[in-house]
Design an enzyme around this catalytic site. Structure first.
Site, PDB file in Angstrom:
ATOM      1  N   GLU A  91       7.147  13.198   2.275  1.00  0.00           N
ATOM      2  CA  GLU A  91       7.831  13.031   0.989  1.00  0.00           C
ATOM      3  C   GLU A  91       9.297  13.434   1.115  1.00  0.00           C
ATOM      4  O   GLU A  91       9.655  14.258   1.956  1.00  0.00           O
ATOM      5  CB  GLU A  91       7.201  13.967  -0.054  1.00  0.00           C
ATOM      6  N   CYS A 110      16.179  16.703  -0.953  1.00  0.00           N
ATOM      7  CA  CYS A 110      15.246  17.668  -0.380  1.00  0.00           C
ATOM      8  C   CYS A 110      14.440  16.897   0.656  1.00  0.00           C
ATOM      9  O   CYS A 110      13.680  15.994   0.306  1.00  0.00           O
ATOM     10  CB  CYS A 110      14.369  18.202  -1.502  1.00  0.00           C
ATOM     11  N   CYS A 117       2.121  21.217   7.302  1.00  0.00           N
ATOM     12  CA  CYS A 117       2.749  22.507   7.601  1.00  0.00           C
ATOM     13  C   CYS A 117       1.661  23.502   7.972  1.00  0.00           C
ATOM     14  O   CYS A 117       0.596  23.531   7.346  1.00  0.00           O
ATOM     15  CB  CYS A 117       3.511  23.002   6.374  1.00  0.00           C
ATOM     16  N   CYS A 121       0.854  28.199   2.767  1.00  0.00           N
ATOM     17  CA  CYS A 121       1.014  28.996   1.544  1.00  0.00           C
ATOM     18  C   CYS A 121      -0.008  28.477   0.531  1.00  0.00           C
ATOM     19  O   CYS A 121      -0.115  27.256   0.339  1.00  0.00           O
ATOM     20  CB  CYS A 121       2.425  28.847   0.988  1.00  0.00           C
ATOM     21  N   CYS A 124       0.835  25.779  -2.227  1.00  0.00           N
ATOM     22  CA  CYS A 124       1.590  24.592  -1.818  1.00  0.00           C
ATOM     23  C   CYS A 124       0.635  23.486  -1.350  1.00  0.00           C
ATOM     24  O   CYS A 124      -0.209  23.708  -0.480  1.00  0.00           O
ATOM     25  CB  CYS A 124       2.545  24.982  -0.690  1.00  0.00           C
ATOM     26  N   GLY A 167       7.040  21.026   5.439  1.00  0.00           N
ATOM     27  CA  GLY A 167       7.227  21.617   6.770  1.00  0.00           C
ATOM     28  C   GLY A 167       8.046  22.888   6.771  1.00  0.00           C
ATOM     29  O   GLY A 167       8.735  23.215   5.806  1.00  0.00           O
ATOM     30  N   GLU A 168       7.937  23.612   7.871  1.00  0.00           N
ATOM     31  CA  GLU A 168       8.718  24.823   8.110  1.00  0.00           C
ATOM     32  C   GLU A 168       9.796  24.437   9.142  1.00  0.00           C
ATOM     33  O   GLU A 168       9.486  24.225  10.329  1.00  0.00           O
ATOM     34  CB  GLU A 168       7.795  25.944   8.640  1.00  0.00           C
ATOM     35  N   SER A 197      15.814  26.128   4.602  1.00  0.00           N
ATOM     36  CA  SER A 197      14.925  27.026   3.868  1.00  0.00           C
ATOM     37  C   SER A 197      13.714  27.367   4.730  1.00  0.00           C
ATOM     38  O   SER A 197      13.050  26.478   5.254  1.00  0.00           O
ATOM     39  CB  SER A 197      14.464  26.307   2.595  1.00  0.00           C
ATOM     40  N   HIS A 222       9.213  35.256  -2.477  1.00  0.00           N
ATOM     41  CA  HIS A 222       8.046  35.183  -3.379  1.00  0.00           C
ATOM     42  C   HIS A 222       7.351  36.510  -3.697  1.00  0.00           C
ATOM     43  O   HIS A 222       6.465  36.540  -4.550  1.00  0.00           O
ATOM     44  CB  HIS A 222       6.978  34.198  -2.859  1.00  0.00           C
ATOM     45  N   CYS A 339       6.086  20.034  -3.761  1.00  0.00           N
ATOM     46  CA  CYS A 339       5.958  19.578  -2.382  1.00  0.00           C
ATOM     47  C   CYS A 339       4.509  19.254  -1.989  1.00  0.00           C
ATOM     48  O   CYS A 339       3.615  20.083  -2.109  1.00  0.00           O
ATOM     49  CB  CYS A 339       6.509  20.714  -1.522  1.00  0.00           C
TER      50      CYS A 339
END
Ligand code: SF4
Length: 348
Positions: A91, A110, A117, A121, A124, A167-168, A197, A222, A339
């Site tokens: 996306e 973005c 990922c 989390c 997510c 993704g990270e 990020s 967070h 996301c």
């Protein structure tokens, strides 16, 4: 075949002249791609036949296909589901910030750096599928061209980039940094308008600090304590808060850049008065800004959006402790804006 989006403008000219064509052909090609947003060789009307043949046989252009496009009611948030060459999907989201003075309008993209990922989390949608694969630099860069082609109807272009999609980024750091360099050179977006990020990959933060590229660093924080963060951002077990904050201080020392901390706000979880106090203690001495993001309530999810009064009293308390804090409403909640939601829906 080489992918065009793997090359800088300079590389394109070098490649074309090395193949025996004059440099101006390369400049025409660059104009079609970056200014006219035309990606099909047959539509590039001022190129001659032999050059078109050379391109057809040697260079691949856009290989990502938009298979779904959702716009919110105001047309400020546009979410794309993109199909990759191997049938995976990612996306990307365009966020349009309009100003009374239209010269100050901002268009932020973005973009995604991985398919899925591995950080997982729990709030997510991307994390639920685990990591499928890293994106290549050219797949990251193409997202900017697809966004610009969409914005052309408004005579607008992307002028800010955030690596905040799927993704990270630090788990794909080489391709991400190569893509960021190409984005700077080919779309003229300076490093200070590019945000990377991370969920808190300490080694990646230090590596980026040492390169001194002056990207904006955003941390998905967070939570102010390891107890809550271990749950919300599982990578915290590997890189606990004291190491993360030390790495942030190092990044600031090296780059002199203000750091952004993202703070998802969840009812009865991380916005108690004591969380504000602990947050202020944790971030003491760091030049930073906190983006509070009230979580989207998704049916069946354990994460509930706090009441408006609780959101604002947490913000006020943080400000009283000396923190710079703003509330960022998640854009596009009516279009599966968070996301991974659109991709998951499509996969089902
Ligand atoms: S929030 Fe970011 S780091 Fe966490 S699982 Fe989702 S994509 Fe990965």
């Amino acid at each position: 075949m080489i992918n065009f989006f793997k090359l800088s403008k300079e590389d394109v000219i070098k490649k074309i002249t090395a193949a025996g064509f004059p440099a101006f052909r390369g400049k025409q090609l660059i104009d079609w791609i970056y200014n006219k947003n035309v990606f099909e060789v047959e539509s590039m009307t001022n190129l001659d036949k032999s050059f078109k043949e050379y391109l057809d046989n040697n260079i691949k252009f856009v290989t990502l296909e938009t298979i779904k496009l959702n716009e919110d009611e105001k047309g400020d948030t546009i979410k794309f589901l993109l199909l990759l060459g191997d049938r995976n999907t990612v996306e990307m989201v365009i966020m349009r910030y309009k100003d009374k003075d239209s010269s100050k309008n901002r268009n932020t993209l973005c973009l995604s750096s991985q398919v899925g990922c591995k950080v997982k989390c729990p709030f997510c949608a991307t994390g639920t599928s685990g990591l499928v694969r890293n994106l290549k630099a050219e797949e990251i860069v193409q997202q900017v061209s697809i966004a610009n082609a969409y914005l052309k109807q408004f005579d607008a272009k992307i002028n800010n980039i955030v690596f905040m999609g799927m993704g990270e980024p630090f788990y794909n750091i080489d391709e991400v940094l190569h893509a960021a360099l190409l984005i700077k050179e080919n779309y003229e977006i300076s490093n200070r308008k590019i945000t990377i990020s991370t969920s808190g990959i300490v080694d990646g933060i230090k590596e980026l600090a040492n390169k001194d590229l002056k990207y904006v660093l955003a941390i998905s924080l967070h939570a102010p304590t390891d107890r809550i963060r271990d749950y919300l951002v599982p990578v915290n077990k590997k890189y606990p808060l004291n190491e993360l904050i030390k790495a942030c201080r190092y990044y600031q020392l090296k780059t002199k850049k203000r750091i952004t901390f993202e703070y998802i706000m969840i009812d009865s979880m991380n916005i108690w008065p004591d969380d504000a106090r602990q947050l202020a203690n944790l971030l003491k001495g760091i030049d930073c800004h906190i983006n509070g993001i009230p979580v989207n309530s998704v049916s069946g999810s354990e994460f509930k959006r706090p009441k408006k009064k609780d959101i604002y009293s947490f913000k006020k308390l943080c400000e009283e402790y000396g923190l710079s804090f703003s509330i960022r409403e998640e854009k596009g909640t009516d279009i599966d804006g968070a996301c991974g939601q659109l991709r998951n829906k499509e996969r089902k």
